[in-house]
Design a protein around this motif. Structure first.
Motif, mmCIF file in Angstrom:
data_model
loop_
_atom_site.group_PDB
_atom_site.id
_atom_site.type_symbol
_atom_site.label_atom_id
_atom_site.label_comp_id
_atom_site.label_asym_id
_atom_site.label_seq_id
_atom_site.Cartn_x
_atom_site.Cartn_y
_atom_site.Cartn_z
ATOM 1 N N ARG A 191 2.580 1.620 -2.956
ATOM 2 C CA ARG A 191 2.433 2.422 -4.043
ATOM 3 C C ARG A 191 1.986 3.586 -4.197
ATOM 4 O O ARG A 191 2.146 4.874 -5.371
ATOM 5 N N LEU A 192 1.586 4.241 -3.073
ATOM 6 C CA LEU A 192 1.381 4.983 -2.685
ATOM 7 C C LEU A 192 3.079 6.220 -2.989
ATOM 8 O O LEU A 192 2.734 7.125 -3.712
ATOM 9 N N LEU A 218 0.931 -1.224 0.070
ATOM 10 C CA LEU A 218 0.170 0.092 0.191
ATOM 11 C C LEU A 218 0.940 1.531 -0.112
ATOM 12 O O LEU A 218 0.524 2.600 -0.752
ATOM 13 N N MET A 219 1.568 1.282 0.603
ATOM 14 C CA MET A 219 1.866 2.129 0.851
ATOM 15 C C MET A 219 3.661 3.201 0.139
ATOM 16 O O MET A 219 3.989 3.913 -0.709
#
Lengths: 206, 206
Positions: A193-194, A190-191
């Motif tokens: 991707r951010l 998730l991070m």
DNA sequence: GGGTCATCCTACGCGCGGGTAACCAGGTCA
DNA sequence: TGACCTGGTTACCCGCGCGTAGGATGACCC
């Protein structure tokens, strides 16, 4: 409860280097649990199953003991970061690996990350120096990649690098503290991707 | 050098509330310069041009004094963040404003941000609590916006929010420490662009 | 002028914890 | 077997800094 795997039957004699390693391990436990100031040399010695003067035969003082430990983990973190960036040449995967390095570091080796990321004692120069070295070198490596990939100036790339390191560090610590609500892989992805969406093909102006 | 604007001719009597404000101001100077542990109550009193017992007539102890100060600035930071997000309904501009809030906070009021972002004393529960409240509430507000804008789950949105807060905090501190190499507006815009590119239309999977 | 209340001072108690002095034990080697 | 080296122990010193006891001083009111 929170006992070291090391045996400590108060009475065993150990060769110098083995004792030193064991003292470092005990010290790490105590410093991590209590922070520098609330940690007592008496307790470190006791935790190692040994009396205080022994401690002072291996380390000249409390601060030096702390610094030895800090050096260990700062080097560890920097190495993890370097290895992550060297593990591939695809920048997207580099981001993923680098973020993963922070999550691994934070979840590794008995919460030792607290020494690097949550140290009381930042006001003491040698400590501040080491902590800043971690941020600086990690960010430096990342900003190199950024500069190659985008048209940013050196100053701008450094600031972006620092921002990404901060993102990784803080989110990793938060993930650890909220244990279980998100699996590690999902969190790093998730991070990553951010971060990757933010940084990839970063425009010079916009 | 680093003198308070307050006059301190050791001998002026002050009404209770005025004295209290002045003591808080002196305490902030000393705590910020030295951190909690290296700060001496004697020095705080002296800096305020007053003797120690006066200090204890206003605050029951060192820790309570510190907490009073900490509360002040945690509230300040949270308010800045809330105001930033409420200042517009355009999410892109919200990001810009929120990042700006961190840069403003960090560059404001005599480096007081150190109490919130670099406190030694995190090991003491009431302090840790307040520092985490800052992170939690800031991230919570941001994660609300993220959840509305994207299809993320609550847990995911919270992690993303924490990451963005970390990015803002760390980059703002770095920007301040490298004073002058980048103007404030440029720095906030740079980080805002990074954050916005990362978060806008964040995909549920990818 | 004298009670009285708030404000401020000098001077001290005292615990905690880092660091040390002085002494013990057991293995090894001439 | 006794010198000696390594590794370990108990018991203490002492400074620093938080917190306080007890006393002075001045404003204000009657």
């Amino acid at each position: 409860m929170t006992t070291t795997p090391d045996a400590k039957p108060r009475g065993t004699r150990l060769p110098r280097m083995a004792r030193r390693r064991q003292l470092l391990s005990a010290a790490q436990e105590v410093f991590v649990e209590n922070g520098y100031h609330a940690a007592a040399m008496d307790e470190i010695a006791e935790r190692a199953g040994v009396s205080k003067p022994v401690l002072y035969q291996h380390f000249p003082g409390k601060q030096e003991l702390y610094l030895a430990l800090l050096d260990l983990h700062v080097d560890d973190m920097i190495t993890r970061c370097r290895d992550a960036l060297a593990s591939t040449t695809d920048n997207k995967q580099r981001v993923q690996a680098a973020i993963g390095a922070f999550f691994d570091f934070v979840s590794g080796q008995g919460e030792a990350f607290r020494l690097v990321f949550e140290s009381d004692l930042r006001n003491v120069a040698p400590v501040r120096q080491r902590i800043e070295r971690n941020l600086r070198e990690s960010a430096e490596m990342i900003s190199q990649v950024i500069q190659e990939d985008t048209g940013c100036s050196s100053d701008e790339a450094h600031l972006l690098g620092v921002g990404l390191v901060g993102m990784a560090e803080v989110s990793a610590r938060y993930w650890l503290s909220s244990n279980g609500s998100i699996p590690k892989d999902a969190a790093t992805q998730l991070m990553a991707r951010l971060a990757w969406r933010g940084i990839s093909g970063f425009p010079r102006t916009g």
